[in-house]
Design a protein around this motif. Structure first.
Motif, PDB file in Angstrom:
ATOM      1  N   ASP A 104      43.922  36.909  62.787  1.00 42.46           N
ATOM      2  CA  ASP A 104      43.799  36.945  61.328  1.00 42.46           C
ATOM      3  C   ASP A 104      45.145  37.269  60.666  1.00 42.46           C
ATOM      4  O   ASP A 104      45.790  38.256  61.007  1.00 42.46           O
ATOM      5  CB  ASP A 104      42.752  37.988  60.922  1.00 42.46           C
TER       6      ASP A 104
ATOM      7  N   SER B  58      39.289  35.059  54.194  1.00 43.81           N
ATOM      8  CA  SER B  58      38.955  34.777  55.587  1.00 43.81           C
ATOM      9  C   SER B  58      37.722  33.880  55.726  1.00 43.81           C
ATOM     10  O   SER B  58      37.656  33.065  56.639  1.00 43.81           O
ATOM     11  CB  SER B  58      38.740  36.078  56.350  1.00 43.81           C
TER      12      SER B  58
ATOM     13  N   ASP C 147      43.973  32.354  60.699  1.00 42.56           N
ATOM     14  CA  ASP C 147      43.092  31.722  59.708  1.00 42.56           C
ATOM     15  C   ASP C 147      43.884  31.405  58.432  1.00 42.56           C
ATOM     16  O   ASP C 147      43.703  30.393  57.801  1.00 42.56           O
ATOM     17  CB  ASP C 147      41.855  32.585  59.436  1.00 42.56           C
ATOM     18  N   HIS C 148      44.777  32.331  58.097  1.00 44.75           N
ATOM     19  CA  HIS C 148      45.652  32.159  56.930  1.00 44.75           C
ATOM     20  C   HIS C 148      46.871  33.029  57.193  1.00 44.75           C
ATOM     21  O   HIS C 148      46.882  33.789  58.171  1.00 44.75           O
ATOM     22  CB  HIS C 148      44.946  32.601  55.638  1.00 44.75           C
TER      23      HIS C 148
ATOM     24  N   HIS D  16      46.978  37.879  51.353  1.00 50.70           N
ATOM     25  CA  HIS D  16      46.776  36.541  51.909  1.00 50.70           C
ATOM     26  C   HIS D  16      47.479  35.495  51.053  1.00 50.70           C
ATOM     27  O   HIS D  16      47.559  35.653  49.846  1.00 50.70           O
ATOM     28  CB  HIS D  16      45.283  36.195  51.932  1.00 50.70           C
TER      29      HIS D  16
HETATM   30 ZN   LIG Z   1      41.652  36.463  57.321  1.00 49.08          ZN
END
Ligand SMILES: [Zn+2]
Length: 406
Positions: free
Chosen positions: A12, A59, A347-348, A357
């Motif tokens: 993540d 997420s 995921d990012h 993010h």
């Molecule tokens: Zn995430």
């Protein structure tokens, strides 16, 4: 021929920008991660857009993309994904809201977590809310961990066409400016109900013994509920229906498990999986190998690099990548005894510099006996740009490359 197995490893927030203190390199470039690099060396890499340009980089959205679901179609809100994880079944028209306990002071939202209230205190306050504001089969409050509760509206007269404000985005703002608003006339009744409950909750919670005690100790009270992140359940086709494979998900993060549940995956809980730096990497690897005996694909999600990104600590981020590499991926590779395709990706991005993010496309690599390698030798943001898969603009294409390559 036996059915191919698939391991999908998600770090993540692992992707980053060049960091000045690292001589303009990213944590992925600097980290000592022989296992990820070997996968990139033997596999094929590329760049993937997991967050559509007009969506927020979260997420749930990113993990939907990676699992092959267009988030524009299937992301209905945080509420229904959290409800799935909690084992709360939603009817077709039920609407699930995240319902925070917040701190209100003189008409202003001062804390989205009510001073990071304990789960015991939160549960007691939510019981009081449920007793006073709940209605059987119509308005349900479900206490959760700390300040993170759910509100479910179960009646066809309610609408999810409501504009709600995430409380962490409205610190210091007047409550009157961020109350839920109707997007359509059909939602007026829902908004009236929500606003009434928000103000009633203040009246009910203000003098609750839990709050009186917290204030006496100099802590912030949980003196108001705050519904947001609402949606109905997404009726997604399962992975079995889409790709003919069964799956399991291993994650410490509720909403990631929620994505797995709606995709028809089994949730495998690993003791000691914390979602933090101290998570049980070895346990996750062992449980994944076990789950792989029963399922075609196992998704292993590790939250720790994201936490390091949020805290802006590049050394810590490097450590989480090295832990993921050695303690999880290395252990997995050693434990595999059948043909298995392995993919690694974030995921990012959660870059150190911005501590949140971002929507930047992420590097990915797929190492599979069925996929021809390219000449990329390392797994990182820069190397992946030269990968044989190129740039995939639509995140949901990843899954068709990963599992449909037979
Ligand atoms: Zn995430």
């Amino acid at each position: 021929m036996t059915q191919m197995k698939y391991l999908l490893i998600i770090g993540d927030g692992m992707a980053d920008y060049p960091v000045e203190a690292l001589n303009g390199k990213t944590p992925l470039q600097v980290a000592n991660k022989p296992n990820m690099d070997e996968l990139a060396f033997k596999g094929r890499s590329g760049i993937l857009r997991t967050i559509p340009e007009d969506m927020a980089p979260g997420s749930v959205i990113a993990n939907l993309s990676i699992l092959g679901y267009d988030p524009k179609k299937w992301y209905t809100g945080r509420g229904p994904f959290e409800a799935a994880t909690r084992g709360i079944r939603l009817g077709k028209n039920d609407i699930a809201f995240r319902c925070n306990l917040i701190t209100e002071e003189n008409g202003v939202l001062v804390d989205y977590s009510a001073g990071y209230i304990t789960s015991d205190e939160g549960r007691e306050l939510m019981r009081c809310v449920e007793d006073n504001l709940g209605k059987p089969n119509e308005i349900d409050f479900c206490a959760g961990v700390r300040y993170r509760n759910l509100l479910i509206l179960r009646n066809d007269s309610y609408s999810d066409d409501v504009l709600c404000t995430p409380p962490h985005d409205a610190l210091g703002v007047k409550i009157s400016e961020i109350l839920p608003r109707a997007k359509t006339p059909a939602a007026e009744f829902t908004v009236a109900t929500l606003n009434r409950m928000i103000f009633d909750s203040k009246r009910i919670l203000e003098d609750h013994p839990v709050n009186v005690n917290r204030v006496a100790l100099g802590k912030r009270p949980g003196n108001m509920i705050w519904p947001w992140g609402q949606g109905k359940k997404p009726s997604m086709p399962t992975l079995q229906e889409r790709y003919g494979i069964s799956g399991a998900v291993i994650s410490a993060v509720d909403v990631v498990k929620g994505v797995g549940i709606y995709a028809g995956m089994e949730v495998v809980n690993v003791p000691g999986a914390t979602g933090y730096y101290d998570t049980n990497y070895e346990g996750k690897a062992d449980y994944a190998l076990e789950a792989l005996k029963k399922h075609d694909m196992v998704l292993i999600h590790v939250e720790a690099p994201d936490e390091a990104g949020h805290s802006g600590d590049h050394e810590q981020k490097i450590r989480t990548i090295e832990d993921l590499d050695r303690r999880l991926i290395g252990r997995l590779s050693r434990g595999l005894d059948e043909e298995c395709a392995i993919a690694v990706l974030p995921d990012h991005a959660t870059p150190i510099k911005v501590r949140t993010h971002t929507k930047d496309p992420v590097p990915f690599t797929i190492c599979s006996p069925l996929i021809e390698p390219d000449d990329v030798k390392c797994f990182d943001e820069v190397s992946a740009r030269r990968g044989g898969f190129g740039f995939l603009e639509r995140g949901e294409l990843f899954m068709s490359l990963f599992v449909a390559a037979e």
